[in-house]
Design an enzyme around this catalytic site. Structure first.
Site, short mmCIF file in Angstrom:
data_model
loop_
_atom_site.label_atom_id
_atom_site.label_comp_id
_atom_site.label_asym_id
_atom_site.label_seq_id
_atom_site.Cartn_x
_atom_site.Cartn_y
_atom_site.Cartn_z
N CYS A 1 -10.26 -2.51 -11.11
CA CYS A 1 -9.61 -1.34 -10.50
C CYS A 1 -8.27 -1.65 -9.85
O CYS A 1 -7.75 -0.85 -9.10
CB CYS A 1 -10.54 -0.67 -9.49
SG CYS A 1 -10.89 -1.69 -8.05
N HIS B 1 0.82 -1.20 0.00
CA HIS B 1 0.00 0.00 0.00
C HIS B 1 0.85 1.25 0.00
O HIS B 1 0.42 2.30 -0.48
CB HIS B 1 -1.00 -0.04 1.15
CG HIS B 1 -2.14 -0.96 0.83
ND1 HIS B 1 -2.18 -2.26 1.29
CD2 HIS B 1 -3.22 -0.80 0.03
CE1 HIS B 1 -3.27 -2.84 0.79
NE2 HIS B 1 -3.91 -1.98 0.03
#
Ligand code: PEP
Ligand code: MG
Length: 745
Positions: A676, A363
């Site tokens: 996505c 992330h």
């Protein structure tokens, strides 16, 4: 040779310090140091070998060996006894050097008449700088005291090297001065020029030698007391009572009370080191051991010791994050590793990020992408080399980093940046054109976002909306749980800024590597497969409910699109959906204006959901494939583990078959589908997804131009035919054929 005493050692260290203080060039200092050491230790030889480059050691000064050998004799890392000391970071002590395994005879030095050999590494917290050697004519082993004494001297040499004491003329020691190149791995494409900003700056020790051992012991004692107090407070604040984490922190706490650690540092001080140099000497030892051991328990403990030593050094030197130093104008963040929350704290000012560890799927990498800055990961040892303010060039396309670059390299690099700016201009020309392929198919290109600051890109990139708004980033940058009113205000601003374009909000996906600073940390063996995303939301219902209420309030009188992350079981989606509908009723009953329409979707991020019954798909207003997670679970390959991640290709036939199956199921049941994950932003992957029938792709804003440019010149029907053809022929990976096709087209 007489047994060495503490006072002799202190005398020698003082002489070294005087050498450092006296005017003179680096070579003169090295010559005088070898003389003092041989004299003090009563050996016939003392030699200093320093790294000329990361693989080559060079004899830079000697007392006792032939002077003609200085700057001539070289050894590779690991070669001969000197090379072995450097490689292992451990001392070699032998009465009969020629009989040692790996001994290499260097005739130019005339060392054959000195059979006894003691070599110790010159290193500074893991950074290998060279080797210090003494040799004697009589065949004898050196005593423990002598080894220890020489290690202390080597420590002082390392600090002197750090301070640049050996630079100039022939000495050639390059520590933190010469250009250095690091070859890492692309985390995020792009090129940037700037100055180094270290996430955890190196502590600089200006006083390795101290006159007054009592005073240094007292300083060390005070610093250790302060360290204990901070760690105690940290453990109490973490409140991990009863959990697995409790044991871990408790061991960490116990370390601060380790008598043997303290005793070793006090002994170093008695031999003449300052308190900080003593801490660093023991830290260097721990690092060397850490590199040599594979035992996970021992590695954890050595990591603890390393971390505590850093804290102790900061206390003793007053250096660290709060030095008051201002970030340079074009900061490039250099760190061992960094979490998404920490990276977000630095915010948009950063021009680039270089990490020693890290992974493409993490992330933190996604945050770097959202900040649109180049990221290079796996740049080994860069935190050892880089100093705050050093000029640095980051090439995210090739994964190469130039530290303190030569002028010619910097000039070529600037040309590259200018060319990229040119390409961006070309993409900007496509902004208002549709992503229509030559066969007539149009693909909707949306953007991924997570910060308010991402929204201006909606206009600039030409995205038709936000296909994924990662709401957890807002939670990560705070020090406490945000209030509902704050969230509602934020979501309202996001929708205002989208100016009528659709925004799909993904509810909180915390857990895994997205750890909220204010949430109790639970130690899970596999956090990516653990308590995260919808699993947390359905158990800690208060936070999810509050978030849903905030979304409903923000939407008032507008369309609202919400999707739930990481649905692995249909019931999780049904529960989330029911919760959202219940909040809608509650908000309406309280008099809030409801959204004009509500569309609820599920993220398909685990293979299980692809096999859900038709009834599930019918309950979804839309589905979005979270390719990052889907891929890691499909291949059982951690997206954050570079070693395994890159073995598996998105364009491998099994993964494409899975995607195609989802496309077909959604088409048959008339459920809108999007993709996505990060792959949507990679032009070749995007073209393949579109050829398989995906009509909506959501990606980072900077990818929209390149993806659109490729789609607009591709015949998706022909690409589809090629894929089918290749598959029928038994191809297992489409990349070669597809790349060829796209290059020809
Ligand atoms: C994904 O998994 O593809 C995704 C979009 O979610 P995240 O990367 O935030 O886990
Ligand atoms: Mg995901």
């Amino acid at each position: 040779m007489p047994e060495r005493t503490d006072s002799e050692s202190r005398k020698l260290l003082k002489r070294l310090r005087d050498t450092l203080a006296a005017p003179g060039d680096g070579q003169a200092r090295l010559d005088s140091i070898t003389h003092h050491i041989a004299d003090s230790m009563g050996t016939q030889v003392c030699s200093i070998y320093l790294f000329r480059d990361p693989d080559t050691l060079e004899l830079c000064a000697t007392e006792g060996l032939r002077r003609q050998a200085v700057h001539q004799t070289r050894l590779r890392l690991g070669e001969g006894l000197v090379g072995r000391v450097a490689r292992t970071g451990r001392a070699i002590n032998t009465a009969n050097a020629p009989s040692e395994p790996g001994f290499r005879y260097m005739p130019e030095t005339g060392e054959e008449i000195f059979p006894s050999f003691l070599g110790v590494p010159i290193q500074r917290v893991g950074e290998k700088l060279g080797v210090l050697v003494v040799q004697s004519r009589d065949a004898r082993q050196y005593s423990e005291d002598e080894i220890y004494g020489l290690e202390v001297v080597a420590m002082v040499l390392a600090e002197m090297a750090e301070l640049g004491a050996f630079l100039g003329n022939d000495a050639q020691l390059s520590a933190h001065r010469l250009p250095a190149v690091f070859r890492g791995v692309t985390g995020q494409e792009g090129a940037a020029e700037g100055q180094v900003w270290l996430h955890e700056p190196r502590v600089v020790i200006t006083n390795p030698v101290a006159d007054d051992p009592e005073k240094e012991r007292a300083r060390l004692g005070e610093a250790v007391a302060m360290l204990r107090q901070t760690v105690d407070e940290m453990v109490t604040a973490a409140d991990l009572t009863g959990g697995d984490g409790e044991g871990v922190l408790e061991t960490y706490r116990m370390f601060t009370r380790s008598r043997s650690w303290l005793r070793r540092m006090e002994e170093d001080i008695d031999l003449g080191l300052s308190a900080e140099a003593a801490v660093e000497k023991e830290q260097s030892h721990a690092r060397a051991k850490l590199e040599a051991t594979a035992d996970p328990y021992l590695r954890d403990r050595l990591h603890d010791l390393d971390d505590l030593s850093n804290r102790l050094l900061r206390i003793l030197t007053g250096q660290g994050q709060d030095t008051g130093l201002a970030m340079p104008p074009n900061p490039i963040l250099v760190a061992r590793n960094i979490g998404p929350a920490e990276l977000l704290e630095y915010g948009r000012g950063l021009r680039g990020v270089v990490l020693e560890e890290g992974s493409v799927g993490s992330h933190a990498a996604i945050v770097a992408r959202s900040l649109s800055i180049p990221l290079v990961i796996h740049a080994a040892r860069i935190t050892d080399e880089a100093l705050n303010g050093d000029p640095i060039l980051v090439d995210g396309d090739t994964g190469v980093v130039h530290l303190r670059p030569e002028d010619t390299v910097a000039a070529a690099f600037r040309d590259k940046i200018a060319m990229q700016a040119e390409a961006q201009k070309r993409y900007a020309g496509l902004r208002d054109l549709p992503a229509t392929a030559t066969c007539g198919t149009t693909v909707r290109l949306l953007m991924n976002a997570g910060l308010m600051a991402d929204l201006p890109s909606l206009e600039g990139s030409g995205a038709e909306g936000v296909g994924l708004f990662r709401t957890e980033l807002q939670f990560l940058i705070r020090t406490r749980v945000p209030k509902r009113s704050e969230l509602a205000a934020l979501y309202r601003r996001v929708m205002d800024n989208a100016r009528g374009k659709p925004v799909t909000f993904r509810t909180l996906d915390i857990g895994s590597d997205k750890v909220l600073p204010y949430m109790k940390r639970i130690d899970e063996p596999n956090p990516a497969m653990g308590w995260r995303a919808i699993r947390v939301g359905l158990e800690k219902r208060g936070v999810l409910q509050m978030q849903l209420q905030a979304l409903i309030r923000a939407a008032e009188g507008r369309d609202l699109h919400v999707m739930f992350p990481f649905i692995a079981d249909c019931d999780e989606y049904y529960e989330g959906r029911a919760m959202l509908l219940a909040q809608l009723e509650r908000e309406a009953a309280m008099g809030h204006v409801p959204p004009t329409s509500l569309r609820i979707g599920a993220m398909l991020e685990t293979p299980s959901l692809a096999f859900a019954p038709d009834a599930f798909f019918r309950q979804c207003d839309f589905i979005s494939i979270g390719g990052n997670d889907l891929k890691q679970f499909f291949f059982a390959a951690d997206r954050e583990n570079e070693r395994v991640r890159k073995r598996y290709d998105t364009l491998s036939v099994p993964f494409l078959n899975l995607v195609e199956m989802i496309v077909n199921r959604c088409a048959a049941l008339d459920v809108p589908l999007s993709f996505c994950g990060e792959d949507a932003g990679r032009p070749v992957e995007a073209a393949v997804m579109a050829a398989l029938g995906l009509k909506t792709l959501s990606m980072r804003p900077a990818s929209i131009g390149p993806v659109k440019a490729l789609l607009r010149r591709t015949d998706l029907r022909a690409l589809r035919a090629l894929i089918e053809n290749e598959r029928a022929g038994g191809t297992t990976n489409m990349r070669p054929a597809v790349t060829r096709f796209l290059a020809e087209g």
